[in-house]
Write a protein that holds these residues in place. Structure first.
Motif, short mmCIF file in Angstrom:
data_model
loop_
_atom_site.label_atom_id
_atom_site.label_comp_id
_atom_site.label_asym_id
_atom_site.label_seq_id
_atom_site.Cartn_x
_atom_site.Cartn_y
_atom_site.Cartn_z
N ASP A 99 9.05 4.48 -8.61
CA ASP A 99 8.80 3.99 -9.96
C ASP A 99 7.89 2.75 -9.92
O ASP A 99 7.62 2.18 -8.86
CB ASP A 99 10.12 3.67 -10.66
CG ASP A 99 10.96 2.65 -9.91
OD1 ASP A 99 10.42 2.04 -8.95
OD2 ASP A 99 12.13 2.47 -10.26
N PHE A 100 7.45 2.36 -11.11
CA PHE A 100 6.51 1.24 -11.19
C PHE A 100 7.15 -0.07 -10.75
O PHE A 100 6.47 -0.95 -10.20
CB PHE A 100 5.98 1.13 -12.63
CG PHE A 100 4.95 0.05 -12.78
CD1 PHE A 100 3.64 0.24 -12.35
CD2 PHE A 100 5.28 -1.17 -13.35
CE1 PHE A 100 2.70 -0.75 -12.48
CE2 PHE A 100 4.34 -2.17 -13.47
CZ PHE A 100 3.04 -1.97 -13.04
N LEU A 101 8.44 -0.24 -11.01
CA LEU A 101 9.11 -1.48 -10.62
C LEU A 101 9.05 -1.68 -9.11
O LEU A 101 8.85 -2.81 -8.63
CB LEU A 101 10.56 -1.45 -11.10
CG LEU A 101 11.38 -2.71 -10.79
CD1 LEU A 101 10.74 -3.93 -11.44
CD2 LEU A 101 12.82 -2.52 -11.27
N THR A 102 9.19 -0.60 -8.34
CA THR A 102 9.09 -0.70 -6.89
C THR A 102 7.70 -1.16 -6.47
O THR A 102 7.54 -2.01 -5.60
CB THR A 102 9.40 0.66 -6.24
OG1 THR A 102 10.72 1.06 -6.61
CG2 THR A 102 9.29 0.57 -4.72
N VAL A 103 6.68 -0.59 -7.12
CA VAL A 103 5.30 -0.99 -6.81
C VAL A 103 5.07 -2.44 -7.17
O VAL A 103 4.46 -3.21 -6.40
CB VAL A 103 4.30 -0.08 -7.58
CG1 VAL A 103 2.88 -0.55 -7.34
CG2 VAL A 103 4.47 1.36 -7.15
N LEU A 104 5.55 -2.86 -8.32
CA LEU A 104 5.33 -4.24 -8.77
C LEU A 104 6.03 -5.23 -7.85
O LEU A 104 5.46 -6.28 -7.51
CB LEU A 104 5.84 -4.38 -10.21
CG LEU A 104 5.53 -5.72 -10.88
CD1 LEU A 104 4.04 -5.96 -10.97
CD2 LEU A 104 6.17 -5.76 -12.28
N ARG A 155 0.83 -1.21 0.00
CA ARG A 155 0.00 0.00 0.00
C ARG A 155 0.87 1.27 0.00
O ARG A 155 0.57 2.24 -0.71
CB ARG A 155 -0.93 0.00 1.21
CG ARG A 155 -2.05 -1.03 1.12
CD ARG A 155 -3.10 -0.77 2.18
NE ARG A 155 -2.54 -0.87 3.53
CZ ARG A 155 -2.49 -1.99 4.25
NH1 ARG A 155 -2.97 -3.14 3.73
NH2 ARG A 155 -1.98 -1.99 5.46
N LEU A 156 1.95 1.27 0.78
CA LEU A 156 2.84 2.43 0.81
C LEU A 156 3.52 2.65 -0.55
O LEU A 156 3.64 3.79 -1.02
CB LEU A 156 3.89 2.25 1.89
CG LEU A 156 3.40 2.36 3.34
CD1 LEU A 156 4.53 2.03 4.31
CD2 LEU A 156 2.87 3.77 3.61
N ALA A 157 3.94 1.54 -1.18
CA ALA A 157 4.59 1.66 -2.48
C ALA A 157 3.61 2.21 -3.51
O ALA A 157 3.98 3.05 -4.36
CB ALA A 157 5.12 0.30 -2.93
N ASN A 158 2.37 1.77 -3.46
CA ASN A 158 1.37 2.26 -4.40
C ASN A 158 1.09 3.75 -4.18
O ASN A 158 0.94 4.52 -5.15
CB ASN A 158 0.09 1.44 -4.25
CG ASN A 158 -0.91 1.72 -5.35
OD1 ASN A 158 -0.66 1.43 -6.52
ND2 ASN A 158 -2.04 2.31 -4.99
N THR A 159 1.02 4.15 -2.91
CA THR A 159 0.79 5.57 -2.60
C THR A 159 1.94 6.43 -3.10
O THR A 159 1.73 7.51 -3.69
CB THR A 159 0.63 5.76 -1.08
OG1 THR A 159 -0.49 4.98 -0.63
CG2 THR A 159 0.39 7.21 -0.73
N ARG A 160 3.17 5.98 -2.89
CA ARG A 160 4.33 6.73 -3.37
C ARG A 160 4.35 6.79 -4.90
O ARG A 160 4.75 7.79 -5.48
CB ARG A 160 5.62 6.09 -2.83
CG ARG A 160 5.81 6.29 -1.33
CD ARG A 160 7.02 5.49 -0.83
NE ARG A 160 8.25 5.87 -1.51
CZ ARG A 160 9.01 6.92 -1.17
NH1 ARG A 160 8.67 7.69 -0.16
NH2 ARG A 160 10.12 7.19 -1.85
N TYR A 161 3.92 5.72 -5.52
CA TYR A 161 3.90 5.69 -6.98
C TYR A 161 2.90 6.70 -7.54
O TYR A 161 3.19 7.44 -8.50
CB TYR A 161 3.57 4.27 -7.45
CG TYR A 161 3.42 4.13 -8.95
CD1 TYR A 161 4.52 4.30 -9.79
CD2 TYR A 161 2.19 3.82 -9.52
CE1 TYR A 161 4.39 4.16 -11.16
CE2 TYR A 161 2.05 3.67 -10.89
CZ TYR A 161 3.16 3.83 -11.70
OH TYR A 161 3.03 3.71 -13.07
N GLU A 162 1.72 6.73 -6.92
CA GLU A 162 0.70 7.68 -7.37
C GLU A 162 1.14 9.13 -7.13
O GLU A 162 0.72 10.04 -7.87
CB GLU A 162 -0.62 7.41 -6.66
CG GLU A 162 -1.28 6.08 -7.05
CD GLU A 162 -2.53 5.80 -6.26
OE1 GLU A 162 -2.80 6.55 -5.29
OE2 GLU A 162 -3.24 4.83 -6.59
N ALA A 163 1.97 9.33 -6.11
CA ALA A 163 2.48 10.68 -5.83
C ALA A 163 3.73 11.00 -6.64
O ALA A 163 4.29 12.10 -6.52
CB ALA A 163 2.79 10.83 -4.35
N GLY A 164 4.18 10.06 -7.46
CA GLY A 164 5.37 10.29 -8.27
C GLY A 164 6.66 10.15 -7.52
O GLY A 164 7.71 10.60 -8.00
#
Length: 469
Positions: A427-432, A415-424
């Motif tokens: 990167d997507f690799l971290t979320v994945l 959830r934290l990775a997704n929030t950071r991704y949406e905030a720019g």
């Protein structure tokens, strides 16, 4: 008259002296048990034994009731008990007199030449005669040396063994049903977790597609997100074979159709809570475990059989008698002269059997030795089952706690990775990578909780079961 009585008594004593003797002594010391179990909880920590079973699940209650009402294995065990009781009744009846009745009509024809050619004057006989008889007979083995009583004790012990074996079948049946229901609920929990993973992966794939179409992310991100969703779908499909196996197992255990079993399983819901196991003493196995009780009863039966076999070396005293009517004319059947009777007392015993009875005694002694060793093996098997049961509960609880904590941490990281991704900020690799780490963590936690609940069923069975409310 006194001389004749003395001769009869002396003959009996001679027979007894030639063949009698005590049965061989077979040592049967009590198995040495430890004072406590290594993995058992503290005395104040445990719940009741029945609480280890999923009695709060309506599906288990329904399926268990159906199985107890129509299980072939239980019906077979009940028939074995009836057979043992019939044997005990027969052994008890052998101690009582045997009373019978008979009636006969006999025709005879005699050759006059068998009495010679010259009979005295005035003497003649009928060459053809018909006799009519009706008798009441009785015989009784006095069992002075207790052979029949020993056989009765053996038969009664066989009844106890059959009763205990029937209880063992019942406990095993309930344990199998409980384990299958728990596995079914675990499948449901795993399915819910996989569907949650699938929803997250599909949401991530949609977001990647939007970013791809906006030209701010490469198409490779969407492909990787879709592959994660495909993995979740594959795991979800794999549950079908496990579900089919469990349904078939419950059909066999409950003798119900697949539709009836599925309808019963639809009643309940998964339980997340687990109860603490009760503390128990190893000595309680000797009075609670049905297989131990059955082995002990079998040992008692073999002991009685040995005593009965040894008593075959003693003489047998029988009393017999008959009273009836005998006439050669049907119209005279109830005349006073037609009344006949007999009374006899017999003694019979082995004098020289050239080792036959001794061989039978040695065989019975070997059977008792084997029964004792089987009893010891059953006791230590039970002890090992309980030690393993307590250890499995403790290990499964630790695994469930660790898996639950791991899932919570990984889901939070995703959830934290997704929030950071949406905030720019990521990167997507971290979320994945965070999503892939979180995927299956919830399923692992659900499976670990299911193993913890299943371990309690094994412990319930190992401790000898209990009555379920």
């Amino acid at each position: 008259m006194r001389g004749r009585s003395f001769l009869v008594a002396a003959s009996a004593l001679s027979l007894a002296a030639c063949a009698a003797g005590p049965p061989p002594e077979i040592a049967t010391p009590a198995p040495v048990l430890p004072d406590s179990y290594l993995f058992a909880p503290d005395d104040q920590a445990g719940a009741s034994l029945a609480a280890l079973m999923p009695t709060g699940d309506a599906a288990f209650d329904t399926l268990a009731a159906q199985a107890l009402a129509s299980s072939p294995s239980l019906a077979e065990a009940a028939a074995r008990v009836e057979q043992a009781r019939a044997g005990a009744n027969r052994a008890g009846a052998e101690l009582l007199p045997n009373i019978g009745a008979n009636a006969s009509v006999t025709g005879t024809r005699t050759n006059p030449g068998s009495f010679g050619a010259n009979l005295p004057p005035g003497i003649s006989f009928d060459t053809e005669r018909v006799s009519y008889a009706a008798n009441l007979t009785a015989s009784w083995d006095l069992d002075l040396f207790g052979r029949l009583k020993a056989q009765q004790r053996a038969a009664l012990a066989r009844v106890d063994a059959a009763d205990a074996s029937a209880r063992a079948v019942r406990i095993a049946l309930l344990s199998e049903i409980a384990a299958s229901v728990i596995d079914w609920r675990t499948l449901e929990a795993r399915e819910a977790e996989i569907r949650s993973d699938l929803a997250s992966a599909e949401n991530l794939a949609r977001l990647s597609g939007v970013r791809e179409r906006a030209g701010i992310a490469p198409g490779f991100d969407r492909v990787r997100a879709e592959s994660s969703a495909a993995s979740s779908r594959s795991r979800l499909s794999a549950l079908g074979s496990e579900r089919a196996r469990l349904l078939g197992r419950l059909v066999t255990l409950t003798t119900q159709s697949g539709a009836q079993v599925q309808a019963a399983l639809a009643q309940g819901k998964s339980e997340d809570a687990t109860t603490l196991p009760p503390a128990a003493m190893p000595s309680a196995l000797l009075v609670n475990r049905p297989d131990v009780l059955a082995a002990a009863a079998t040992l008692a039966a073999e002991d009685a059989e040995l005593a009965a076999t040894a008593r075959r070396r003693f003489p047998v005293f029988d009393l017999s008698g008959a009273i009836g009517l005998l006439t050669y004319g049907i119209g005279n059947l109830f005349d006073t002269d037609s009344l006949v009777g007999s009374l006899a007392a017999t003694i019979a015993g082995p004098l020289f059997d050239f080792g036959r009875i001794e061989a039978e005694i040695e065989g019975a002694a070997a059977e008792k030795k084997a029964a004792f060793e089987a009893y010891r093996e059953t006791v230590y098997t039970a002890l090992g089952d309980v030690e393993a049961g307590y250890g499995l509960v403790a290990a499964a609880d630790n695994e469930a706690d660790a898996a639950s904590a791991e899932a919570a941490q990984l889901q939070r990281a995703a959830r934290l990775a997704n929030t950071r991704y949406e905030a720019g900020l990521a990167d997507f690799l971290t979320v994945l990578e965070a999503r892939r780490a979180a995927d299956a963590s919830g399923e692992r936690a659900a499976a670990a909780l299911g193993r913890a609940r299943r371990a309690r069923v094994l412990l319930w069975q190992a401790l000898g079961g209990s009555e379920l409310s």
